[in-house]
Design a protein around this motif. Structure first.
Motif, PDB file in Angstrom:
ATOM      1  N   UNK A 177       0.692  -1.083   0.148  1.00 22.72           N
ATOM      2  CA  UNK A 177      -0.092  -0.004  -0.045  1.00 22.72           C
ATOM      3  C   UNK A 177       1.004   1.413   0.115  1.00 22.72           C
ATOM      4  N   UNK A 178       1.935   1.148   0.784  1.00 24.74           N
ATOM      5  CA  UNK A 178       2.931   2.283   0.659  1.00 24.74           C
ATOM      6  C   UNK A 178       3.421   2.903  -0.723  1.00 24.74           C
ATOM      7  N   UNK A 179       3.686   2.049  -1.720  1.00 23.19           N
ATOM      8  CA  UNK A 179       3.838   2.227  -3.057  1.00 23.19           C
ATOM      9  C   UNK A 179       3.022   2.812  -3.741  1.00 23.19           C
ATOM     10  N   UNK A 180       1.736   2.500  -3.278  1.00 24.02           N
ATOM     11  CA  UNK A 180       0.639   3.035  -4.334  1.00 24.02           C
ATOM     12  C   UNK A 180       0.285   4.507  -3.556  1.00 24.02           C
ATOM     13  N   UNK A 181       0.467   4.563  -2.133  1.00 33.10           N
ATOM     14  CA  UNK A 181       0.110   5.974  -1.748  1.00 33.10           C
ATOM     15  C   UNK A 181       1.297   7.132  -2.103  1.00 33.10           C
ATOM     16  N   UNK A 182       2.609   6.610  -1.951  1.00 31.65           N
ATOM     17  CA  UNK A 182       3.665   7.463  -2.685  1.00 31.65           C
ATOM     18  C   UNK A 182       3.278   7.593  -4.113  1.00 31.65           C
ATOM     19  N   UNK A 183       2.841   6.642  -5.083  1.00 30.42           N
ATOM     20  CA  UNK A 183       2.502   7.135  -6.261  1.00 30.42           C
ATOM     21  C   UNK A 183       1.401   8.013  -6.541  1.00 30.42           C
ATOM     22  N   UNK A 184       0.482   7.789  -5.611  1.00 34.10           N
ATOM     23  CA  UNK A 184      -0.767   8.771  -5.516  1.00 34.10           C
ATOM     24  C   UNK A 184      -0.308  10.269  -5.156  1.00 34.10           C
ATOM     25  N   UNK A 185       0.500  10.377  -4.360  1.00 29.89           N
ATOM     26  CA  UNK A 185       1.271  11.793  -4.075  1.00 29.89           C
ATOM     27  C   UNK A 185       2.054  12.226  -4.859  1.00 29.89           C
ATOM     28  N   UNK A 186       2.749  11.462  -5.964  1.00 27.35           N
ATOM     29  CA  UNK A 186       3.478  11.885  -6.892  1.00 27.35           C
ATOM     30  C   UNK A 186       4.721  12.570  -5.987  1.00 27.35           C
ATOM     31  N   UNK A 223      18.456   3.100  -9.103  1.00 25.85           N
ATOM     32  CA  UNK A 223      17.867   2.726  -7.784  1.00 25.85           C
ATOM     33  C   UNK A 223      18.087   3.943  -6.918  1.00 25.85           C
ATOM     34  N   UNK A 224      16.984   4.377  -6.348  1.00 28.09           N
ATOM     35  CA  UNK A 224      16.823   5.618  -5.594  1.00 28.09           C
ATOM     36  C   UNK A 224      16.823   5.529  -4.153  1.00 28.09           C
ATOM     37  N   UNK A 225      17.640   6.155  -3.270  1.00 33.46           N
ATOM     38  CA  UNK A 225      17.288   6.168  -1.863  1.00 33.46           C
ATOM     39  C   UNK A 225      16.254   6.841  -1.571  1.00 33.46           C
ATOM     40  N   UNK A 226      15.449   6.557  -0.679  1.00 33.19           N
ATOM     41  CA  UNK A 226      14.126   7.370  -0.110  1.00 33.19           C
ATOM     42  C   UNK A 226      14.329   7.744   1.237  1.00 33.19           C
ATOM     43  N   UNK A 227      13.755   8.981   1.940  1.00 33.69           N
ATOM     44  CA  UNK A 227      13.761   9.197   2.980  1.00 33.69           C
ATOM     45  C   UNK A 227      12.281   9.484   3.337  1.00 33.69           C
ATOM     46  N   UNK A 228      11.220   8.194   3.315  1.00 29.18           N
ATOM     47  CA  UNK A 228       9.876   8.557   3.783  1.00 29.18           C
ATOM     48  C   UNK A 228       9.608   8.895   4.982  1.00 29.18           C
ATOM     49  N   UNK A 229       9.065   9.962   5.461  1.00 30.66           N
ATOM     50  CA  UNK A 229       8.677  10.346   6.729  1.00 30.66           C
ATOM     51  C   UNK A 229       7.826   9.200   7.556  1.00 30.66           C
ATOM     52  N   UNK A 230       8.088   9.075   8.837  1.00 31.12           N
ATOM     53  CA  UNK A 230       7.361   7.939   9.652  1.00 31.12           C
ATOM     54  C   UNK A 230       5.804   8.051   9.619  1.00 31.12           C
ATOM     55  N   UNK A 231       5.521   9.550   9.622  1.00 34.30           N
ATOM     56  CA  UNK A 231       3.908   9.765   9.482  1.00 34.30           C
ATOM     57  C   UNK A 231       3.469   9.338   8.117  1.00 34.30           C
ATOM     58  N   UNK A 232       4.347   9.281   7.012  1.00 35.55           N
ATOM     59  CA  UNK A 232       3.482   8.849   5.891  1.00 35.55           C
ATOM     60  C   UNK A 232       3.490   7.318   5.735  1.00 35.55           C
ATOM     61  N   UNK A 233       4.566   6.507   6.342  1.00 37.68           N
ATOM     62  CA  UNK A 233       4.291   5.247   6.613  1.00 37.68           C
ATOM     63  C   UNK A 233       3.112   4.754   7.702  1.00 37.68           C
ATOM     64  N   UNK A 234       3.026   5.488   8.599  1.00 36.52           N
ATOM     65  CA  UNK A 234       1.701   5.231   9.302  1.00 36.52           C
ATOM     66  C   UNK A 234       0.473   5.495   8.730  1.00 36.52           C
ATOM     67  N   UNK A 235       0.652   6.597   7.960  1.00 35.84           N
ATOM     68  CA  UNK A 235      -0.789   6.980   7.373  1.00 35.84           C
ATOM     69  C   UNK A 235      -1.021   5.697   6.207  1.00 35.84           C
ATOM     70  N   UNK A 236      -0.037   5.232   5.484  1.00 38.06           N
ATOM     71  CA  UNK A 236      -0.064   4.200   4.548  1.00 38.06           C
ATOM     72  C   UNK A 236      -0.641   3.033   5.093  1.00 38.06           C
ATOM     73  N   UNK A 237      -0.266   2.633   6.397  1.00 38.91           N
ATOM     74  CA  UNK A 237      -0.740   1.585   7.028  1.00 38.91           C
ATOM     75  C   UNK A 237      -2.334   1.685   7.548  1.00 38.91           C
TER      76      UNK A 237
END
Length: 139
Positions: free
Chosen positions: A1-10, A72-86
């Motif tokens: 779901x996280x990947x789908x959320x990030x894609x949706x956010x662009x 290959x790209x390194x990402x720094x996804x905020x914890x709030x975004x991973x929690x929201x994706x959950x």
């Protein structure tokens, strides 16, 4: 779901200057990257692969073996975004089938319901979580 959320956010929350481009080999489910390039638990994105495109978390040990030319790209996804994706994943598991229904209302045997849409609610997770997601959206 996280990947789908990030894609949706662009917005993939790419770390500036942390992109590798070239030839990569996945062997035994693992991909070789320079030592220390990613931290344990850090997310990264593969592009240009036949089998492994998408979001992964380091150390990735479940990749499908292949060789490819890509990025290959390194990402720094905020914890709030991973929690929201959950939370979105939980919402999707609970209401996803109902939200995907082509019917906006139905009634039978004295029972009726109408799906909320627009300002009253949402028919999918993107609408249901729009206000929380907008904070990180890139146009």
């Amino acid at each position: 779901m996280l990947g789908e959320v990030l894609h949706s956010l662009n917005n993939w929350f790419e770390v500036p200057g942390k992109r590798l481009t070239g030839f990569f080999e996945v062997s035994g489910g693992c991909i070789g990257l320079p030592d220390g390039w990613l931290l344990d638990g850090q997310y990264f994105r593969i592009e240009g692969s036949v089998f492994n495109d998408g979001l992964h978390q380091w150390p990735a040990v479940d990749l499908q073996d292949e060789t490819f030319t890509g990025e290959i790209t390194a990402l720094a996804i905020p914890k709030a975004v991973t929690e929201l994706a959950a939370s979105i994943g939980e919402w999707q598991a609970k209401y996803g089938d109902e939200a995907a229904s082509p019917y906006s209302s139905e009634s039978f045997d004295g029972y009726s319901y109408t799906k909320a849409e627009g300002s009253q609610g949402s028919a999918n997770w993107r609408g249901a979580f729009r206000s929380e997601l907008n904070r990180w959206r890139k146009l």
